[in-house]
Design an enzyme around this catalytic site. Structure first.
Site, short mmCIF file in Angstrom:
data_model
loop_
_atom_site.label_atom_id
_atom_site.label_comp_id
_atom_site.label_asym_id
_atom_site.label_seq_id
_atom_site.Cartn_x
_atom_site.Cartn_y
_atom_site.Cartn_z
N CYS A 122 0.73 -1.07 0.05
CA CYS A 122 0.18 -0.02 -0.05
C CYS A 122 0.90 1.41 0.21
O CYS A 122 0.64 2.31 -0.81
CB CYS A 122 -1.05 0.00 1.29
SG CYS A 122 -2.02 1.38 1.25
N CYS A 180 -4.51 -3.02 5.55
CA CYS A 180 -4.24 -1.34 5.22
C CYS A 180 -5.54 -0.93 4.19
O CYS A 180 -5.67 -1.52 3.15
CB CYS A 180 -3.11 -1.29 4.42
SG CYS A 180 -2.45 0.37 3.97
#
Length: 389
Positions: free
Chosen positions: A109, A206
């Site tokens: 991410c 995430c």
């Protein structure tokens, strides 16, 4: 020097205080909320505890971020990276799990969303720098900014930033690098940032959040029951719900109830859907003395300055481990640790440090003991026994 800064405002306390600190320092701050996940569009049904909530968590985070921006009298933008997140983060996450490996979505991410898509958005819109609420810092030497550990060693997040492009680090501010978490909470309370001051820290995947992880994976990777084998006795001691759902070193959720444990996952045969475990009295199966690390992203100005003897973390919050690096090519090293380390896991990240400086990190491809691939040794041991019988 004051700069025009785009700060990623997540709806949490860390980025909120980061925004305040930047404004206090005199920077021209614009906040930006990233939406990267759509539960309904992405079939995030099983294992999702909030699927029936009237307001989805991402929208609640946006409202919390908006309240912070209003309180601090800062502009707030909103960007959508749902497609980019799926293509570059989540699809890689699924592909790795399908191979029986354990990827780290937070690292993906940061690499592809926060410090690529978001970073490029900032540059394209005339900002001098980006900022985040990460607990990290930078150290400048000879005009180059090195990623460095945060003052709060308990919260340091450089492990998750190891795959960020070093050019992005040059234009990134980490306002929380010099303060500790209790101080962050204290500042938020004093500023009356009520939407975030007591808000629980985000956990889970995430930008996706808390999930019943095994049920969540069944949305994308079908489960298939198989046997759990004790690698010492080579006897079947239980049944698993799919080897893809377990990770090396795992001890919970094995449901081996008829023989007192604890038990630990030590290996997998993905093709034959067999999960190998060891009893706590035979934990030597978890230990390796070297591993192959590929696709390393070096965060240094000159790769030739990387010391062959340094420290590494093979998972977040692990104490630093002394290691020796043997370069195979510029982005591949054999990492040796003769003291032996437990539960080194393929698909996870090995992150290297020289003191407080984060040198970079790469993906653990193979794990060895005494020169032999540890997982293949475990599979071979079981198959040899079957042939003998």
């Amino acid at each position: 020097m004051t700069m025009k800064v785009l700060l990623g405002l997540s709806g949490g306390v860390d980025s909120a205080v980061a925004a305040y600190l930047l404004k206090k320092q005199g920077h021209d701050v614009t906040c930006c909320f990233m939406r990267n996940w759509d539960s309904f569009a992405n079939n995030d049904i099983a294992g999702n505890p909030t699927i029936q909530d009237p307001t989805c968590p991402q929208e609640q985070d946006y409202m919390d971020a908006k309240a912070v921006a209003n309180k601090l009298e800062l502009p707030l933008e909103r960007v959508d990276y749902i497609k980019e997140y799926w293509d570059h983060v989540f699809q890689t996450f699924l592909d790795e799990y399908a191979k029986g490996r354990t990827p780290n979505p937070d690292i993906l991410c940061n690499k592809y969303i926060k410090f690529d898509s978001f970073f490029q958005y900032a540059i394209d819109h005339g900002f001098d720098a980006v900022a985040t609420g990460h607990y990290a810092s930078t150290t400048e030497e000879h005009g180059f900014k090195y990623l460095s550990r945060a003052a709060d060693q308990n919260k340091d997040q450089t492990y998750f930033l190891c795959q960020v492009n070093k050019d992005a680090i040059q234009k990134t501010l980490f306002p929380l690098g010099t303060i500790e978490k209790p101080e962050v909470r204290k500042i938020a309370k004093e500023l009356e940032l009520d939407s975030v001051s007591t808000k629980k820290d985000s956990t889970g995947i995430c930008f996706i959040g808390e999930r019943d992880f095994r049920k969540f994976l069944t949305n994308y990777l079908p489960s298939k029951n198989g046997k759990i084998v004790d690698i010492d006795t080579l006897e079947t001691v239980g049944e698993h719900i799919g080897v893809l759902y377990y990770t090396i070193g795992q001890r919970k959720g094995l449901h081996i109830d008829h023989i007192k444990g604890p038990w630990f996952v030590v290996g997998k045969n993905v093709k034959k859907n067999i999960l190998f475990v060891c009893h706590t009295t035979h934990k030597d199966w978890l230990y390796s003395d070297s591993c192959l690390v590929k696709n390393i992203n070096w965060l240094v100005d000159d790769q030739y300055t990387i010391p062959s003897d340094c420290t590494a973390k093979f998972r977040y919050r692990q104490p630093d481990q002394e290691v020796h690096l043997e370069f195979i090519d510029p982005t591949t090293v054999m990492v040796r640790y003769p003291q032996k380390i437990s539960a080194i896991t393929c698909g996870q990240e090995a992150v290297f440090y020289d003191g407080k400086i984060c040198l970079g990190g790469g993906v653990i491809e193979e794990v060895y003991r005494d020169g032999n691939d540890l997982n293949q040794t475990i599979i071979h041991c079981y198959e040899e026994s079957n042939h003998a019988n």
